[in-house]
Motif scaffolding. Structure first.
Motif, PDB file in Angstrom:
ATOM      1  N   GLN A   1       0.864  -1.174   0.000  1.00 14.77           N
ATOM      2  CA  GLN A   1       0.000   0.000   0.000  1.00 14.77           C
ATOM      3  C   GLN A   1       0.903   1.226   0.000  1.00 14.77           C
TER       4      GLN A   1
ATOM      5  N   VAL B   1       2.713  -3.977   3.675  1.00 14.31           N
ATOM      6  CA  VAL B   1       1.753  -3.891   4.785  1.00 14.31           C
ATOM      7  C   VAL B   1       1.150  -5.248   5.156  1.00 14.31           C
TER       8      VAL B   1
ATOM      9  N   LYS C   1      -0.136  -5.279   8.694  1.00 10.88           N
ATOM     10  CA  LYS C   1       0.131  -4.038   9.427  1.00 10.88           C
ATOM     11  C   LYS C   1      -1.044  -3.073   9.336  1.00 10.88           C
ATOM     12  N   VAL C   2      -1.914  -3.298   8.358  1.00 11.22           N
ATOM     13  CA  VAL C   2      -3.121  -2.499   8.230  1.00 11.22           C
ATOM     14  C   VAL C   2      -4.302  -3.440   8.044  1.00 11.22           C
ATOM     15  N   SER C   3      -5.484  -2.970   8.365  1.00 11.70           N
ATOM     16  CA  SER C   3      -6.693  -3.799   8.306  1.00 11.70           C
ATOM     17  C   SER C   3      -6.909  -4.371   6.903  1.00 11.70           C
TER      18      SER C   3
END
Length: 217
Positions: A136, A141, A161-163
């Motif tokens: 991203q 991520v 690391k992100v949704s």
């Protein structure tokens, strides 16, 4: 449960030996030859760093058939909007390091020891292990890694690391490989993968599919 000889690469036959809750052997080593042989038999290592190496072949087995993949409307929107981009085998070491460092619910440490991690990195260098990366804005991520045995992909671990990063990567991988993957081995149950269509099947059924792939490789 059988103690393995470090000087001989062999395992109990998982079709004939169940062990306790799928634990069929302990000891041995983490050489790439032993690990590769184990996965061809449907056996995988799982233990706490600093303790004896434990080898498992659980019954039932948690798997996903690509044609049974479930994609929610919200995830389909995320994929259609190209929130993430994906790559394969671009950053294997970084993916597995992130998997090792990711904290998980109900766990105080990591099951992925430095020694085991280095063995998988060597397997990747030999073309036997692969990683899927999720990006991203040019930042890694999410992702996951595993071993490819014929048309069976043995998933090992994932991180995000992100949704929705790891979920998007998994969906992309499955949808991109429906023609050349018959089964994805998820090993043990997680709600995350169950929501994507993973289910329990008898170990005998799993081993039958795995052995067919070994024969035609």
């Amino acid at each position: 449960m059988v103690r393995l000889d470090e000087n001989e690469i062999s395992f109990p036959d998982p079709e004939l030996y169940d062990g306790h809750e799928g634990l069929i052997a302990f000891g041995g080593d983490l050489s790439i030859e032993r690990i590769w042989f184990a996965y061809q038999l449907g056996i995988f290592p799982w233990y706490n760093p600093g303790e004896e190496i434990l080898w498992w072949s659980p019954d039932p087995r948690f798997v996903i058939f690509p044609e049974e993949l479930k994609v929610s409307k919200s995830m389909r929107k995320i994929l259609n909007r190209s929130v993430f981009t994906f790559s394969e085998n671009k950053n294997f070491r970084e993916v597995i390091q992130n998997c090792q460092q990711t904290s998980r619910k109900g766990q105080t440490g990591t099951w992925l020891s430095d020694e085991l991690m280095e063995s998988f990195i060597k397997l990747h260098e030999y073309g036997l292990a692969k990683s899927i990366e999720v990006w991203q804005d040019n930042e890694l991520v999410g992702g996951f890694y595993g071993l490819q045995i014929g048309n069976v992909f043995c998933g090992e671990s994932m991180f995000a690391k992100v949704s929705n990063a790891s979920k998007a990567g998994f969906i992309h991988f499955v949808e991109s490989n429906k023609e050349n993957i018959d089964l994805i081995d998820c090993q043990s149950h997680t709600e995350h993968l169950e929501s994507l269509g993973a289910k329990m099947i008898p170990k005998k059924e799993f081993l039958k599919i795995l052995h067919k792939n070994n024969e035609r490789r």
